[in-house]
Design a protein around this motif. Sequence first.
Motif, mmCIF file in Angstrom:
data_model
loop_
_atom_site.group_PDB
_atom_site.id
_atom_site.type_symbol
_atom_site.label_atom_id
_atom_site.label_comp_id
_atom_site.label_asym_id
_atom_site.label_seq_id
_atom_site.Cartn_x
_atom_site.Cartn_y
_atom_site.Cartn_z
ATOM 1 N N GLY A 123 8.511 3.266 -5.264
ATOM 2 C CA GLY A 123 7.302 2.689 -4.748
ATOM 3 C C GLY A 123 7.196 1.172 -5.703
ATOM 4 O O GLY A 123 6.418 -0.017 -5.381
ATOM 5 N N VAL A 124 8.102 1.550 -7.143
ATOM 6 C CA VAL A 124 7.969 -0.220 -7.296
ATOM 7 C C VAL A 124 8.906 -0.524 -6.834
ATOM 8 O O VAL A 124 8.684 -2.191 -6.956
ATOM 9 N N ALA A 125 9.852 -0.921 -6.008
ATOM 10 C CA ALA A 125 11.297 -0.897 -5.654
ATOM 11 C C ALA A 125 10.588 -2.047 -3.948
ATOM 12 O O ALA A 125 10.274 -2.758 -3.635
ATOM 13 N N LEU A 126 9.712 -1.148 -3.403
ATOM 14 C CA LEU A 126 8.552 -1.662 -2.292
ATOM 15 C C LEU A 126 7.305 -2.849 -3.095
ATOM 16 O O LEU A 126 7.328 -3.380 -2.150
ATOM 17 N N ILE A 127 6.753 -2.450 -4.105
ATOM 18 C CA ILE A 127 5.966 -2.892 -4.048
ATOM 19 C C ILE A 127 6.128 -4.605 -4.883
ATOM 20 O O ILE A 127 5.787 -5.771 -4.680
ATOM 21 N N LEU A 128 7.957 -4.819 -5.483
ATOM 22 C CA LEU A 128 7.892 -5.736 -6.369
ATOM 23 C C LEU A 128 9.087 -6.279 -5.198
ATOM 24 O O LEU A 128 9.483 -7.747 -5.218
ATOM 25 N N GLY A 129 10.116 -5.753 -4.683
ATOM 26 C CA GLY A 129 11.026 -5.980 -3.697
ATOM 27 C C GLY A 129 12.313 -5.205 -4.184
ATOM 28 O O GLY A 129 11.904 -5.605 -5.429
ATOM 29 N N TRP A 130 13.142 -5.746 -3.828
ATOM 30 C CA TRP A 130 14.275 -4.800 -3.941
ATOM 31 C C TRP A 130 15.024 -5.850 -5.161
ATOM 32 O O TRP A 130 15.845 -5.711 -6.305
ATOM 33 N N GLN A 131 14.738 -6.929 -4.386
ATOM 34 C CA GLN A 131 15.444 -8.212 -5.387
ATOM 35 C C GLN A 131 15.125 -8.657 -6.610
ATOM 36 O O GLN A 131 15.245 -7.966 -7.515
ATOM 37 N N SER A 132 13.757 -8.844 -6.817
ATOM 38 C CA SER A 132 12.339 -8.143 -7.795
ATOM 39 C C SER A 132 12.979 -7.441 -8.409
ATOM 40 O O SER A 132 13.092 -7.413 -10.202
ATOM 41 N N THR A 133 13.125 -6.070 -8.459
ATOM 42 C CA THR A 133 13.564 -4.816 -8.910
ATOM 43 C C THR A 133 14.540 -4.842 -9.640
ATOM 44 O O THR A 133 14.978 -3.912 -10.835
ATOM 45 N N TRP A 134 15.660 -5.432 -8.824
ATOM 46 C CA TRP A 134 17.286 -5.385 -9.975
ATOM 47 C C TRP A 134 16.159 -6.158 -10.979
ATOM 48 O O TRP A 134 17.544 -6.219 -12.151
ATOM 49 N N LYS A 143 1.116 -1.610 0.239
ATOM 50 C CA LYS A 143 0.271 0.301 -0.071
ATOM 51 C C LYS A 143 0.906 1.119 -0.335
ATOM 52 O O LYS A 143 0.310 2.560 -0.825
ATOM 53 N N ALA A 144 2.007 1.013 0.548
ATOM 54 C CA ALA A 144 2.601 1.934 0.300
ATOM 55 C C ALA A 144 3.347 2.946 -0.654
ATOM 56 O O ALA A 144 3.624 3.723 -0.818
ATOM 57 N N GLY A 145 3.913 1.522 -1.045
ATOM 58 C CA GLY A 145 4.581 1.567 -2.843
ATOM 59 C C GLY A 145 3.213 2.165 -3.730
ATOM 60 O O GLY A 145 4.173 3.279 -4.510
ATOM 61 N N ILE A 146 1.949 1.526 -3.178
ATOM 62 C CA ILE A 146 1.579 2.330 -4.510
ATOM 63 C C ILE A 146 1.281 3.817 -4.202
ATOM 64 O O ILE A 146 1.117 4.601 -5.048
ATOM 65 N N LEU A 203 11.836 14.274 -8.437
ATOM 66 C CA LEU A 203 11.333 14.249 -6.983
ATOM 67 C C LEU A 203 10.649 13.037 -7.281
ATOM 68 O O LEU A 203 10.407 11.509 -7.188
ATOM 69 N N GLY A 204 9.419 13.006 -8.623
ATOM 70 C CA GLY A 204 8.349 12.221 -9.208
ATOM 71 C C GLY A 204 9.956 10.419 -9.618
ATOM 72 O O GLY A 204 8.653 9.525 -9.502
ATOM 73 N N ASN A 205 10.866 11.619 -9.969
ATOM 74 C CA ASN A 205 11.055 9.507 -10.331
ATOM 75 C C ASN A 205 11.856 9.229 -8.860
ATOM 76 O O ASN A 205 11.328 7.865 -9.087
ATOM 77 N N ILE A 206 12.354 9.348 -8.077
ATOM 78 C CA ILE A 206 12.457 8.938 -6.948
ATOM 79 C C ILE A 206 11.094 8.423 -6.567
ATOM 80 O O ILE A 206 11.489 7.013 -5.754
ATOM 81 N N PHE A 207 10.354 9.203 -5.933
ATOM 82 C CA PHE A 207 8.975 8.460 -5.834
ATOM 83 C C PHE A 207 8.167 6.810 -6.621
ATOM 84 O O PHE A 207 8.622 5.834 -5.896
ATOM 85 N N CYS A 208 8.236 6.963 -7.682
ATOM 86 C CA CYS A 208 8.480 5.666 -8.749
ATOM 87 C C CYS A 208 9.216 4.830 -8.177
ATOM 88 O O CYS A 208 8.438 3.962 -8.793
ATOM 89 N N PHE A 209 10.072 4.825 -8.329
ATOM 90 C CA PHE A 209 11.288 3.972 -8.547
ATOM 91 C C PHE A 209 11.082 2.762 -6.910
ATOM 92 O O PHE A 209 11.606 2.625 -6.777
#
Length: 135
Positions: free
Chosen positions: A46-57, A10-13, A38-44
Amino acid sequence: MPYELSEIKKAGIGLIGCGIFFTFLGVILFFDRGLLALGNIFCFSGVALILGWQSTWQLFTKKMNYKGSISFLFGLFLIFVRWPILGIILEIYGSLILFRGFWPSVNAFLYQIPVVGWILAYPFMILDWIRRSFS
């Protein structure tokens, strides 16, 4: 509901929503570099929180996603070196290439949202209703 969301997701979304808002605000305010970054940092984040750091990598380093990763990161670089219009175009292209496998899941999730799902299910009825209301 078929999709269970943990508090981290939910925080990632929320972060992705903030990222889209700041990116939109940056575009409206004549491609302001600070808001776009700032928008790019927030989006990245959020994606990292939703998918997880390893899946994002893994998403960014997968062989079939190299074209999307390179164009996204080069677009981010162009925003930082004062070429925001071209940078945004490259970032959008890179995002579409990177996340093309997620569109069916996003589509199924959007159909579960009460008002949005109805609008997506009956787009021609909505357009006809809008046309009749302004006639």
